[in-house]
Motif scaffolding. Structure first.
Motif, PDB file in Angstrom:
ATOM      1  N   SER A  13      -1.270  -0.979  -5.446  1.00 23.15           N
ATOM      2  CA  SER A  13      -1.385   0.458  -5.193  1.00 23.15           C
ATOM      3  C   SER A  13      -0.399   1.178  -6.091  1.00 23.15           C
ATOM      4  CB  SER A  13      -1.112   0.778  -3.728  1.00 23.15           C
ATOM      5  OG  SER A  13       0.148   0.304  -3.347  1.00 23.15           O
ATOM      6  N   ALA A  52      -7.299  -0.498  -6.056  1.00 21.52           N
ATOM      7  CA  ALA A  52      -7.741   0.852  -5.693  1.00 21.52           C
ATOM      8  C   ALA A  52      -7.058   1.860  -6.600  1.00 21.52           C
ATOM      9  CB  ALA A  52      -7.399   1.143  -4.231  1.00 21.52           C
ATOM     10  N   PHE A  53      -7.819   2.757  -7.195  1.00 22.65           N
ATOM     11  CA  PHE A  53      -7.273   3.834  -8.028  1.00 22.65           C
ATOM     12  C   PHE A  53      -6.345   3.279  -9.102  1.00 22.65           C
ATOM     13  CE2 PHE A  53      -8.911   6.829  -5.013  1.00 22.65           C
ATOM     14  CZ  PHE A  53      -8.670   6.297  -3.760  1.00 22.65           C
ATOM     15  N   ALA A  54      -6.806   2.277  -9.840  1.00 13.79           N
ATOM     16  CA  ALA A  54      -5.924   1.650 -10.822  1.00 13.79           C
ATOM     17  C   ALA A  54      -6.665   1.361 -12.122  1.00 13.79           C
ATOM     18  CB  ALA A  54      -5.358   0.352 -10.248  1.00 13.79           C
ATOM     19  N   GLY A  55      -5.906   1.195 -13.185  1.00 19.37           N
ATOM     20  CA  GLY A  55      -6.464   0.787 -14.471  1.00 19.37           C
ATOM     21  C   GLY A  55      -6.933   1.959 -15.317  1.00 19.37           C
ATOM     22  N   PRO A 111      -2.418   7.748  -3.399  1.00 17.96           N
ATOM     23  CA  PRO A 111      -3.004   7.059  -4.550  1.00 17.96           C
ATOM     24  C   PRO A 111      -2.360   7.528  -5.854  1.00 17.96           C
ATOM     25  CG  PRO A 111      -4.715   7.965  -3.133  1.00 17.96           C
ATOM     26  CD  PRO A 111      -3.422   8.507  -2.635  1.00 17.96           C
ATOM     27  N   ASN A 112      -2.263   6.622  -6.819  1.00 20.68           N
ATOM     28  CA  ASN A 112      -1.759   6.943  -8.156  1.00 20.68           C
ATOM     29  C   ASN A 112      -0.298   7.367  -8.192  1.00 20.68           C
ATOM     30  OD1 ASN A 112      -4.289   6.562  -9.412  1.00 20.68           O
ATOM     31  ND2 ASN A 112      -4.917   8.572  -8.711  1.00 20.68           N
ATOM     32  N   LEU A 141       0.542   4.084  -9.175  1.00 18.41           N
ATOM     33  CA  LEU A 141       0.041   4.351 -10.517  1.00 18.41           C
ATOM     34  C   LEU A 141       0.072   3.062 -11.339  1.00 18.41           C
ATOM     35  CD1 LEU A 141      -0.916   6.450 -12.567  1.00 18.41           C
ATOM     36  CD2 LEU A 141       1.464   6.817 -13.221  1.00 18.41           C
ATOM     37  N   LEU A 142      -1.092   2.654 -11.837  1.00 19.56           N
ATOM     38  CA  LEU A 142      -1.187   1.380 -12.550  1.00 19.56           C
ATOM     39  C   LEU A 142      -2.098   1.530 -13.758  1.00 19.56           C
ATOM     40  CD1 LEU A 142      -1.688  -0.839  -9.376  1.00 19.56           C
ATOM     41  CD2 LEU A 142       0.319  -0.893 -10.857  1.00 19.56           C
ATOM     42  N   PRO A 153     -11.723   2.826 -13.154  1.00 22.01           N
ATOM     43  CA  PRO A 153     -12.644   3.116 -14.263  1.00 22.01           C
ATOM     44  C   PRO A 153     -13.196   1.872 -14.951  1.00 22.01           C
ATOM     45  CG  PRO A 153     -10.392   3.413 -14.984  1.00 22.01           C
ATOM     46  CD  PRO A 153     -10.304   3.063 -13.524  1.00 22.01           C
ATOM     47  N   CYS A 210       0.835  -1.196   0.000  1.00 24.79           N
ATOM     48  CA  CYS A 210       0.000   0.000   0.000  1.00 24.79           C
ATOM     49  C   CYS A 210       0.869   1.246   0.000  1.00 24.79           C
ATOM     50  CB  CYS A 210      -0.939   0.012   1.190  1.00 24.79           C
ATOM     51  SG  CYS A 210      -2.005   1.462   1.159  1.00 24.79           S
ATOM     52  N   SER A 254     -17.301   3.365  -6.293  1.00 24.51           N
ATOM     53  CA  SER A 254     -16.772   4.526  -7.015  1.00 24.51           C
ATOM     54  C   SER A 254     -16.118   4.113  -8.325  1.00 24.51           C
ATOM     55  CB  SER A 254     -15.768   5.302  -6.151  1.00 24.51           C
ATOM     56  OG  SER A 254     -16.349   5.649  -4.926  1.00 24.51           O
ATOM     57  N   CYS A 255     -16.770   3.171  -9.019  1.00 25.62           N
ATOM     58  CA  CYS A 255     -16.300   2.783 -10.342  1.00 25.62           C
ATOM     59  C   CYS A 255     -17.278   3.347 -11.381  1.00 25.62           C
ATOM     60  CB  CYS A 255     -16.194   1.256 -10.429  1.00 25.62           C
ATOM     61  SG  CYS A 255     -14.948   0.587  -9.314  1.00 25.62           S
ATOM     62  N   ARG A 312     -12.056  -0.414  -5.858  1.00 27.35           N
ATOM     63  CA  ARG A 312     -12.587   0.918  -5.554  1.00 27.35           C
ATOM     64  C   ARG A 312     -11.927   1.958  -6.427  1.00 27.35           C
ATOM     65  NH1 ARG A 312     -11.012   3.761  -0.062  1.00 27.35           N
ATOM     66  NH2 ARG A 312     -11.570   5.504  -1.403  1.00 27.35           N
ATOM     67  N   ASP A 313     -12.714   2.986  -6.785  1.00 24.19           N
ATOM     68  CA  ASP A 313     -12.160   4.130  -7.508  1.00 24.19           C
ATOM     69  C   ASP A 313     -11.335   3.739  -8.726  1.00 24.19           C
ATOM     70  OD1 ASP A 313     -12.272   4.916  -4.348  1.00 24.19           O
ATOM     71  OD2 ASP A 313     -12.754   6.600  -5.677  1.00 24.19           O
TER      72      ASP A 313
END
Lengths: 575, 169
Positions: free
Chosen positions: A435, A459-462, A404-405, A437-438, A487, A400, A510-511, A484-485
């Motif tokens: 975790s 989380a916050f990926a893709g 994020p990102n 940037l992915l 796209p 983790c 949150s997608c 979560r979060d």
């Protein structure tokens, strides 16, 4: 078509204890199914809404031990409202009615009430073991019923529960005749503890192996307790502040020396680090050390303690240990199998406590490492590639990066290659948390290589639906997917509906999934419960003309054989 | 508004000016960070680093259980009273690593200067003496014991004014 009489087969089955293996056995033939179900004593239910108590009891009438899990994992991080569900009372009521000889109940993320505990304590004469992990809804009054009524109580293990502490006398509710305790863990209680009752209880429990105290148990009480319980194997220290020269401290030091069976140490909820030296004499025997709640212990005191712990297999620590501290761990703890490094500075002071360097050092120094949870400020692909090379045996890899990102801090690239190296090298990987940037690329790697992966946290990926599709198509053993979060939307959600029958659950918050997408899914898959958790605006989704295209805030779906649950609160829509 | 453990941290934040003065920077509570945030332009490097943006609080992030968050001992607020001042203040002892830092902060907060510390004579020169109440309830002179011992046993601070300081100190 059995070559042996049923009794012989049953006897053979006695040696098979893992529920996965027993589930497999029961699929071999009707005869084995029948023998197995009557002989099954321990039942594990990973999702309490996948089945109901009546069907459970019909199939396993002889059960003695039940494990139930309720809320989804993200409930730990306040993403699931308290009233969502996971009530244990109906289970206990059904078990009580059926007169099954329940001896052990293990609950995780369930809502437990004093009423359920009272009923539990009165309904099962041979009840021995209660383990509650991350549960809520009860008070110390419920504990008092357990203490008072369970005559053969062996284990009372409360791990990280939210318990309303009425500062009552629950400890004194254990009758004087209760001498069977093996485990007593009340570290998560916030209130005062009746120290006299506690000391008397420990003194009359010769089988006590695991004792975990809360912060209301000060050092002088601890000293007296240790004198009564030199046979202790697992100790959770409460409050540990004192002057190293004081009489209690010296008494404690002497008592600890006699605890030659002590293997596991935790707690230090309020600690004066310079007193740690009392534990040095037994450190060489320790296999498990949990200092993740001991914010006061860091720097040289921590290092000195760790340097004595050469046999450590499990270490839970705060990131205040720093990369340098992790290097000491790497050079001292050659038997280390599991490491968890938790963040200590959550108010954003910006201390770079541990970085990729600490992780690399651990991977290089600890060849037996198979499970890691690592909170850090920064990471690089190069470090992850090195870690993968050093430790191809990871079963659990949870990283983790706090921001994020965040990309590779040296190259500014996404961390796709680093995580890709991990999944490619670690052929036994069962659990992964991502975790940083992915892009979709990391999911391509996961789908391609992570053949044994059962649980994935995103989380916050893709970038696009392709990411989620790679995972759904590739990971044949996926059981729990939580996102979560990110796209991912309806296309990914609906691509292969039958996939969800092979999984325990899917969480998406949150997608990009929409209400109409979820409705279509529910239509195609009647054996799924598709739940929309919509706390903020109960009726907004219906009224709005564009209702179909509205994005769903929280989606939780799971396979079930008993259809829609009846206990959902109004803000949970089951489609 | 950052509320941790029921404490409104903004109210007790150390800064110049009376408590309750207006806040310029609001902390935003967002429930997610959408993907358009991530595509940062890598080759735009700023010469002078801009001030860090107000930290946005993301629900459920980092993924740590709330009992771990509560257990974080990075806050250690004590009341500070100054003889003659109309109201008390609060400071977070964990914000300071040593005595000079703490004394400087107190001087700023109450607009006074503390004298020079010596083991033999205490604080000489200004008439203000920093004292603290320890865990046993005794009032002690700030500065006698090592910082770590002080910060873990200090319950309250009181800046005594010269006229109240007994001559022996």
């Amino acid at each position: 078509m059995n070559y042996f009489p049923d009794e012989v087969i049953e006897h053979v089955f006695d040696f098979v204890t893992s529920h996965k293996d027993r589930n497999a056995i029961s699929l071999v033939c009707k005869s084995w199914y029948k023998i197995e179900r009557y002989s099954r004593q321990k039942v594990f239910i990973g999702n309490c809404y996948a089945i109901n108590p009546e069907r459970l009891l019909r199939r396993f009438p002889c059960l003695k031990s039940l494990t139930l899990k309720g809320k989804p994992h993200f409930a730990d991080f306040n993403l699931v409202p308290h009233e969502w569900g996971g009530f244990v009372l109906p289970w206990i009521e059904a078990l009580a009615r059926s007169r099954v000889g329940l001896e052990e109940l293990r609950l995780k993320r369930m809502v437990v009430t004093d009423e359920s505990l009272e009923l539990l304590s009165r309904s099962f004469v041979n009840f021995k073991s209660l383990v509650l992990v991350s549960c809520e809804g009860f008070t110390t009054d419920g504990l008092a019923s357990i203490a008072a009524n369970c005559r053969h109580l062996r284990d009372l293990d409360l791990q990280e529960n939210e318990i309303d502490d009425h500062r009552g006398q629950w400890l004194s509710c254990f009758p004087d005749t209760c001498t069977t305790l093996v485990t007593l863990n009340f570290a998560c209680l916030e209130g005062e503890t009746n120290l006299v009752a506690l000391e008397r209880l420990v003194a009359r429990s010769p089988n006590l192996k695991s004792l975990k105290l809360n912060r209301a148990v000060p050092l002088d009480a601890l000293a007296r307790l240790m004198v009564c319980a030199p046979q202790i194997v697992d100790l959770g220290v409460g409050s540990y502040e004192n002057d190293p020269d004081s009489e209690s401290y010296l008494k404690l030091k002497a008592a600890i020396k006699k605890c030659t069976l002590l293997r596991s140490l935790s707690g230090f909820l309020e600690a004066a680090p310079h007193c740690l030296s009392a534990f040095h004499p037994i450190c060489h025997n320790l296999t498990s050390l949990n200092l993740s709640y001991a914010a006061e212990i860091h720097g040289s005191h921590l290092i000195k303690l760790i340097q004595h712990c050469k046999k450590l297999q499990r270490l839970w620590i705060l990131d205040s240990i720093g990369d340098k501290g992790l290097e000491v761990v790497a050079s001292t703890c050659k038997e280390l199998q599991e490491l968890r490094v938790f963040p200590s500075d959550l108010l954003g002071g910006g201390n770079t406590a541990v970085t990729e360097e600490g992780l690399v050092a651990i991977s290089a120094g600890c060849p037996k490492l198979h499970s890691i949870l690592y909170f850090c400020q920064q990471m690089t692909n190069a470090a992850l590639v090195t870690v993968a090379k050093n430790c191809p045996n990871f079963i659990r890899f949870r990283l983790c990066i706090l921001e994020p990102n965040k990309p590779d801090h040296v190259t500014s690239q996404p961390l796709d290659e680093g995580f890709g190296a991990i999944v490619k090298a670690c052929k036994s990987l069962r659990r992964l948390s991502l975790s940083g940037l992915l892009t979709d690329q990391v999911f391509l790697y996961i789908g391609m290589y992570a053949n044994q992966l059962e649980m994935l946290s995103i989380a916050f990926a893709g970038d696009t639906d392709k990411g989620m599709l790679y995972v759904l198509n590739g990971c044949k053993k996926m059981k729990k997917l939580e996102i979560r979060d990110s796209p991912f939307g309806d296309t990914a959600l609906l691509a292969d509906v039958s996939k969800y029958e092979t999984m325990r659950s899917l969480w998406m918050s949150s997608c990009e999934v929409t209400l109409s997408g979820c409705k279509r899914l529910a239509q195609k898959a009647p054996w799924l419960n598709v739940e929309i958790i919509n706390e903020n605006d109960n009726n907004r989704m219906e009224e709005n003309g564009h209702e179909g295209r509205q994005k769903v805030d929280k989606l939780y779906l799971y396979r079930t054989v008993v259809g829609t649950r009846m206990d959902a609160p109004p803000f949970v829509w089951i489609l | 508004m950052e509320v941790i453990n029921g404490l409104n941290l903004k109210d007790t934040e150390l800064r110049l000016g009376l408590p309750g003065a207006q806040e310029e920077q609001q902390q935003q509570q967002v429930s997610c960070v959408r993907s358009n945030n991530k595509r940062k332009n890598n080759d735009s490097k700023e010469e002078s680093a801009p001030p860090p943006p107000a930290k946005t609080q993301i629900v459920g992030w980092p993924p740590v259980r709330s009992n771990r968050k509560n257990n974080n001992k990075n806050v250690s607020y004590v009341k500070v009273s100054m003889d003659g001042a109309p109201y008390l203040r609060k400071i977070d002892l964990k914000m300071y690593k040593n005595y000079p830092e703490l004394l400087k902060a107190l001087e700023n907060m109450f607009k006074f200067t503390v004298g020079e510390y010596s083991e033999r004579q205490g604080y000489k020169g200004s008439g203000f003496v920093p004292t603290y109440e320890d865990k046993d309830g005794d009032w002690m002179l700030v500065g006698d014991v090592p910082w770590d011992m002080f910060s873990s046993s200090c319950q309250k601070l009181r800046i005594m004014k010269g006229s109240e300081v007994p001559p022996a100190l």
